[in-house]
Motif scaffolding. Structure first.
Motif, PDB file in Angstrom:
ATOM      1  N   GLU A 161      91.052  86.064  18.692  1.00  0.00           N
ATOM      2  CA  GLU A 161      90.431  85.384  19.831  1.00  0.00           C
ATOM      3  C   GLU A 161      89.411  86.308  20.499  1.00  0.00           C
ATOM      4  O   GLU A 161      89.577  87.520  20.510  1.00  0.00           O
ATOM      5  CB  GLU A 161      91.483  84.999  20.863  1.00  0.00           C
ATOM      6  CG  GLU A 161      92.372  83.869  20.440  1.00  0.00           C
ATOM      7  CD  GLU A 161      91.628  82.550  20.329  1.00  0.00           C
ATOM      8  OE1 GLU A 161      90.770  82.263  21.187  1.00  0.00           O
ATOM      9  OE2 GLU A 161      91.897  81.820  19.365  1.00  0.00           O
ATOM     10  N   ALA A 162      88.395  85.697  21.067  1.00  0.00           N
ATOM     11  CA  ALA A 162      87.458  86.462  21.887  1.00  0.00           C
ATOM     12  C   ALA A 162      88.184  86.801  23.180  1.00  0.00           C
ATOM     13  O   ALA A 162      89.025  86.042  23.647  1.00  0.00           O
ATOM     14  CB  ALA A 162      86.214  85.631  22.172  1.00  0.00           C
ATOM     15  N   GLY A 163      87.887  87.912  23.731  1.00  0.00           N
ATOM     16  CA  GLY A 163      88.510  88.294  24.993  1.00  0.00           C
ATOM     17  C   GLY A 163      88.825  89.767  25.023  1.00  0.00           C
ATOM     18  O   GLY A 163      88.848  90.446  23.998  1.00  0.00           O
ATOM     19  N   GLU A 164      89.055  90.228  26.205  1.00  0.00           N
ATOM     20  CA  GLU A 164      89.408  91.622  26.423  1.00  0.00           C
ATOM     21  C   GLU A 164      90.860  91.852  25.993  1.00  0.00           C
ATOM     22  O   GLU A 164      91.668  90.918  26.028  1.00  0.00           O
ATOM     23  CB  GLU A 164      89.239  91.980  27.899  1.00  0.00           C
ATOM     24  CG  GLU A 164      87.801  91.891  28.382  1.00  0.00           C
ATOM     25  CD  GLU A 164      86.890  92.854  27.647  1.00  0.00           C
ATOM     26  OE1 GLU A 164      87.271  94.024  27.461  1.00  0.00           O
ATOM     27  OE2 GLU A 164      85.786  92.431  27.243  1.00  0.00           O
ATOM     28  N   PRO A 165      91.197  93.088  25.639  1.00  0.00           N
ATOM     29  CA  PRO A 165      92.577  93.373  25.235  1.00  0.00           C
ATOM     30  C   PRO A 165      93.622  92.910  26.248  1.00  0.00           C
ATOM     31  O   PRO A 165      94.669  92.390  25.867  1.00  0.00           O
ATOM     32  CB  PRO A 165      92.589  94.894  25.062  1.00  0.00           C
ATOM     33  CG  PRO A 165      91.188  95.213  24.639  1.00  0.00           C
ATOM     34  CD  PRO A 165      90.323  94.258  25.436  1.00  0.00           C
ATOM     35  N   GLY A 166      93.341  93.035  27.546  1.00  0.00           N
ATOM     36  CA  GLY A 166      94.289  92.588  28.567  1.00  0.00           C
ATOM     37  C   GLY A 166      94.530  91.091  28.517  1.00  0.00           C
ATOM     38  O   GLY A 166      95.655  90.618  28.715  1.00  0.00           O
ATOM     39  N   GLU A 167      93.478  90.335  28.262  1.00  0.00           N
ATOM     40  CA  GLU A 167      93.612  88.879  28.136  1.00  0.00           C
ATOM     41  C   GLU A 167      94.433  88.516  26.911  1.00  0.00           C
ATOM     42  O   GLU A 167      95.262  87.606  26.952  1.00  0.00           O
ATOM     43  CB  GLU A 167      92.232  88.225  28.036  1.00  0.00           C
ATOM     44  CG  GLU A 167      91.391  88.366  29.283  1.00  0.00           C
ATOM     45  CD  GLU A 167      89.952  87.942  29.060  1.00  0.00           C
ATOM     46  OE1 GLU A 167      89.416  87.283  29.975  1.00  0.00           O
ATOM     47  OE2 GLU A 167      89.375  88.255  27.993  1.00  0.00           O
ATOM     48  N   LEU A 168      94.212  89.234  25.817  1.00  0.00           N
ATOM     49  CA  LEU A 168      94.966  88.972  24.591  1.00  0.00           C
ATOM     50  C   LEU A 168      96.431  89.341  24.770  1.00  0.00           C
ATOM     51  O   LEU A 168      97.320  88.636  24.277  1.00  0.00           O
ATOM     52  CB  LEU A 168      94.345  89.731  23.419  1.00  0.00           C
ATOM     53  CG  LEU A 168      92.883  89.383  23.115  1.00  0.00           C
ATOM     54  CD1 LEU A 168      92.388  90.191  21.929  1.00  0.00           C
ATOM     55  CD2 LEU A 168      92.687  87.901  22.910  1.00  0.00           C
ATOM     56  N   ARG A 169      96.681  90.418  25.498  1.00  0.00           N
ATOM     57  CA  ARG A 169      98.072  90.803  25.780  1.00  0.00           C
ATOM     58  C   ARG A 169      98.758  89.713  26.616  1.00  0.00           C
ATOM     59  O   ARG A 169      99.919  89.419  26.411  1.00  0.00           O
ATOM     60  CB  ARG A 169      98.124  92.136  26.529  1.00  0.00           C
ATOM     61  CG  ARG A 169      97.945  93.330  25.639  1.00  0.00           C
ATOM     62  CD  ARG A 169      97.880  94.608  26.487  1.00  0.00           C
ATOM     63  NE  ARG A 169      98.407  95.702  25.717  1.00  0.00           N
ATOM     64  CZ  ARG A 169      99.443  96.430  26.076  1.00  0.00           C
ATOM     65  NH1 ARG A 169     100.060  96.206  27.219  1.00  0.00           N
ATOM     66  NH2 ARG A 169      99.877  97.416  25.308  1.00  0.00           N
ATOM     67  N   ALA A 170      98.033  89.131  27.561  1.00  0.00           N
ATOM     68  CA  ALA A 170      98.612  88.063  28.390  1.00  0.00           C
ATOM     69  C   ALA A 170      98.949  86.844  27.530  1.00  0.00           C
ATOM     70  O   ALA A 170     100.015  86.227  27.711  1.00  0.00           O
ATOM     71  CB  ALA A 170      97.649  87.680  29.515  1.00  0.00           C
ATOM     72  N   LEU A 171      98.081  86.494  26.605  1.00  0.00           N
ATOM     73  CA  LEU A 171      98.383  85.389  25.678  1.00  0.00           C
ATOM     74  C   LEU A 171      99.621  85.703  24.851  1.00  0.00           C
ATOM     75  O   LEU A 171     100.475  84.839  24.633  1.00  0.00           O
ATOM     76  CB  LEU A 171      97.201  85.151  24.726  1.00  0.00           C
ATOM     77  CG  LEU A 171      96.011  84.390  25.265  1.00  0.00           C
ATOM     78  CD1 LEU A 171      94.879  84.395  24.247  1.00  0.00           C
ATOM     79  CD2 LEU A 171      96.406  82.959  25.599  1.00  0.00           C
ATOM     80  N   LEU A 172      99.713  86.935  24.381  1.00  0.00           N
ATOM     81  CA  LEU A 172     100.865  87.343  23.584  1.00  0.00           C
ATOM     82  C   LEU A 172     102.146  87.265  24.410  1.00  0.00           C
ATOM     83  O   LEU A 172     103.178  86.784  23.931  1.00  0.00           O
ATOM     84  CB  LEU A 172     100.663  88.760  23.041  1.00  0.00           C
ATOM     85  CG  LEU A 172     101.779  89.308  22.176  1.00  0.00           C
ATOM     86  CD1 LEU A 172     102.014  88.438  20.949  1.00  0.00           C
ATOM     87  CD2 LEU A 172     101.455  90.748  21.764  1.00  0.00           C
ATOM     88  N   ARG A 173     102.084  87.695  25.656  1.00  0.00           N
ATOM     89  CA  ARG A 173     103.252  87.635  26.550  1.00  0.00           C
ATOM     90  C   ARG A 173     103.715  86.184  26.709  1.00  0.00           C
ATOM     91  O   ARG A 173     104.907  85.892  26.623  1.00  0.00           O
ATOM     92  CB  ARG A 173     102.889  88.231  27.912  1.00  0.00           C
ATOM     93  CG  ARG A 173     103.876  87.937  29.017  1.00  0.00           C
ATOM     94  CD  ARG A 173     105.250  88.422  28.757  1.00  0.00           C
ATOM     95  NE  ARG A 173     105.304  89.818  29.071  1.00  0.00           N
ATOM     96  CZ  ARG A 173     106.315  90.593  28.727  1.00  0.00           C
ATOM     97  NH1 ARG A 173     107.346  90.104  28.086  1.00  0.00           N
ATOM     98  NH2 ARG A 173     106.329  91.848  29.033  1.00  0.00           N
TER      99      ARG A 173
END
Length: 188
Positions: A161-173
Motif C-alpha cells: 500500500e502507498a503510505g508512510e510506515p506509521g500508517e501501514l503499521r496502523a493498518l497492520l494493528r
C-alpha cells in the motif's frame, strides 16, 4: 569502523533500494561503500552474491526480531503477533516507497528464490507458534498454520500500500485485532 564486508552490505542496501537490482552495478556498490570495484570483488563474486548476502543478513535480522516478539510472554497475544509481523513490515518498508518495495521483493523472488521460500516458511512458523496453544482462541476450525498464512498474506498486501510506515503499521494493528476477535472463543 565496520568490516569491509559489512560496509559493502550497508552500501548495497541503499544502492539496491534506490536503483533496484537490475540497474545497480558493481561500480555503484563500490562507490557507495567507499571502495574500489576490485576491492569489492575480493569479498563478493558479483552483484548477485552481494544481493544474496544482503538478503541473508536481512532475513536473519527479521527472524531474530520475530523470535523476540514470539517469546515476549509478558505481552498480550495481539502485541506478540503484531511484533512478529512488524519485524517483517519494518524490513520491507525501510525507506522504500511502494513501487520500490514491489520491485525489490519481485527481484528477491527471482534472484534468491530459495532464500525467499525459506524466510516465508520460517516467519509463518513463528506466527503459528504464537497462535498455537493460546488459550481463548478457537483454532479447531482454523488451524494456527492457516491463520499464520492468512496473516502473512495480509501483511504482504499492507506492505504494498502507498503510505508512510506509521500508517501501514496502523493498518497492520487493525488487521491483527480483527483476526484475534474472529478467533476468540465465544463466552457462554
Amino acid at each position: 569502523m565496520s568490516d569491509p564486508r559489512s560496509r559493502i552490505l550497508d552500501a548495497a542496501a541503499a544502492v539496491f533500494g534506490r536503483y533496484g537490482y537490475r540497474r545497480s552495478t558493481m561500480d555503484l556498490l563500490a562507490k557507495a561503500a567507499g571502495m574500489s570495484r576490485p576491492a569489492v570483488y575480493q569479498y563478493f563474486a558479483g552483484k548477485e552474491a552481494v544481493f544474496h548476502a544482503l538478503g541473508e543478513r536481512l532475513v536473519g535480522e527479521v527472524i531474530a526480531a520475530a523470535e523476540r516478539a514470539r517469546d515476549a510472554r509478558d505481552l498480550s497475544l495481539a502485541e506478540r503477533l503484531y511484533g512478529v509481523l512488524t519485524a517483517k513490515l519494518d524490513a520491507v518498508t525501510g525507506g522504500f516507497g511502494p513501487e520500490a518495495r514491489a520491485e525489490i521483493l519481485g527481484e528477491a523472488v527471482e534472484v534468491t528464490p530459495a532464500l525467499v521460500v525459506s524466510f516465508k516458511e520460517r516467519h509463518t512458523a513463528i506466527l503459528a507458534e504464537v497462535l498455537d496453544g493460546e488459550p481463548g482462541l478457537d483454532l479447531a476450525a482454523f488451524p494456527a498454520r492457516n491463520v499464520a498464512i492468512l496473516l502473512s498474506g495480509a501483511l504482504t498486501g499492507i506492505a504494498q500500500e502507498a503510505g508512510e510506515p506509521g500508517e501501514l503499521r496502523a493498518l497492520l494493528r487493525e488487521h491483527v485485532d480483527l483476526i484475534i476477535r474472529g478467533l476468540a472463543r465465544p463466552t457462554t
